[in-house]
Design a protein around this motif. Structure first.
Motif, short mmCIF file in Angstrom:
data_model
loop_
_atom_site.label_atom_id
_atom_site.label_comp_id
_atom_site.label_asym_id
_atom_site.label_seq_id
_atom_site.Cartn_x
_atom_site.Cartn_y
_atom_site.Cartn_z
N GLY A 16 0.80 -1.15 -0.01
CA GLY A 16 -0.02 -0.02 -0.12
C GLY A 16 0.90 1.30 0.13
N GLU A 17 0.17 2.54 0.51
CA GLU A 17 1.02 3.54 0.29
C GLU A 17 1.75 4.26 1.39
N ALA A 18 1.09 4.23 2.66
CA ALA A 18 1.51 4.75 3.95
C ALA A 18 0.57 4.57 5.01
N PRO A 19 0.98 4.78 6.14
CA PRO A 19 0.12 4.34 7.43
C PRO A 19 -0.81 5.56 7.39
N GLY A 20 -2.02 5.39 7.95
CA GLY A 20 -2.94 6.43 8.17
C GLY A 20 -3.20 6.48 9.88
N GLU A 52 -3.38 3.26 11.76
CA GLU A 52 -2.02 2.26 11.59
C GLU A 52 -0.92 2.92 12.49
N PRO A 111 0.00 -2.46 9.57
CA PRO A 111 -0.74 -1.77 8.54
C PRO A 111 -2.22 -1.86 8.32
N PHE A 112 -2.73 -1.17 7.48
CA PHE A 112 -4.08 -1.53 7.08
C PHE A 112 -5.12 -2.32 8.00
N ASN A 163 3.69 -1.31 3.34
CA ASN A 163 3.45 0.09 2.49
C ASN A 163 4.78 0.73 2.04
N HIS A 178 -6.79 1.31 -5.04
CA HIS A 178 -6.53 1.31 -3.52
C HIS A 178 -7.83 0.98 -2.49
N1 URA Z 1 -3.56 3.12 3.50
C1 URA Z 1 -2.29 2.33 3.04
O1 URA Z 1 -1.87 2.64 2.09
N2 URA Z 1 -1.65 1.81 4.00
C2 URA Z 1 -2.12 1.55 5.30
O2 URA Z 1 -1.52 0.90 5.92
C3 URA Z 1 -3.45 1.98 5.65
C4 URA Z 1 -4.26 2.88 4.81
#
Ligand code: URA
Length: 246
Positions: free
Chosen positions: A102-106, A109, A115-116, A142, A216
């Protein structure tokens, strides 16, 4: 199981079946024989990272993972470290055949160090389950390991600074297939000028590993009523399953 628990689990089952129907799932993938599956999960355990885990690493790879996780947790390679509660390295089976990027923690997270796990994460979990896997049978990571402020898109310098970590994770796992979730992960892995709509559904390649770009989960959450998007994602996942079975 008492009556209340039974009702709750039936409600959960109903929700899952409705979701599968929305995805366009015509069948439920039966759990594969254990022998066909990846090795048991050795999820990243914060206790292990903190050094309070009593066992010694089982292998050179185990030591390598520990070093890598420690580096991620203490990383200050870009300014994102200043705003994090904690870094989110990734989790799951380190010998997974299937990896999600994925992209990055929100926010969720960042708080949980996993993650996610927010709304998009719950949707991803359902997709993984619809494919016949549990979260701890696959690996989830991520591109970026620290939460960007207000969940903004990571900047190219942040992606560059963080890239050695994901690269090493992929090198250590060597999955049979990677699913890239959304534009940031897809750009990172495929380096293509094309849009997500053009790329999704077609395998690309990263260092010899097939990569399936798909939308996503946050995009699915934002377009909750749009069954077409969910169906497209499920079509992509069916291709991934086919490849895994070949
Ligand atoms: N979106 C992401 O790309 N990664 C995460 O871990 C959570 C949301």
């Amino acid at each position: 199981m008492n009556e209340k628990e039974r009702v709750e689990s039936l409600n959960q089952l109903q929700a899952r079946l409705e979701f599968f129907r929305d995805l366009g799932v015509e069948f439920l993938v039966s759990p594969r024989k254990k022998a066909e599956k990846s090795q048991p999960a050795e999820a990243e355990n914060p206790l292990l990272i903190a050094g309070s885990f009593s066992g010694s690493p089982a292998s050179a790879d185990g030591e390598e993972w520990e070093r890598l996780i420690r580096k991620i947790m203490s990383c200050q390679a870009c300014p994102l470290f200043k705003g994090r509660t904690q870094a989110v390295p990734g989790e799951g089976n380190r010998q997974a055949r299937l990896m999600f990027v994925g992209e990055a923690p929100g926010r969720d997270e960042d708080l949980q160090g996993r993650p996610f796990v927010g709304r998009a994460g719950q949707l991803l979990t359902k997709i993984i389950q619809a494919m016949g896997f549990s979260r701890d049978e696959v690996y989830i990571a991520n591109v970026i390991k620290c939460r960007p402020p207000d969940n903004r898109t990571p900047r190219p310098d942040e992606v560059k600074a963080c890239s050695p970590y994901l690269l090493r994770q992929i090198e250590l796992i060597r999955p049979r297939v990677i699913v890239s979730l959304g534009k940031v992960a897809t750009d990172f892995l495929l380096q293509s000028p094309k849009s997500m709509s053009e790329l999704r559904g077609n395998f690309g390649e990263f260092q010899g590993i097939p990569v399936m770009p798909t939308f996503h989960p946050s995009y699915l959450v934002r377009n909750e009523g749009n069954k077409e998007i969910k169906k497209m994602v499920w079509e992509d996942m069916k291709k991934v399953l086919k490849l895994l079975e070949s």
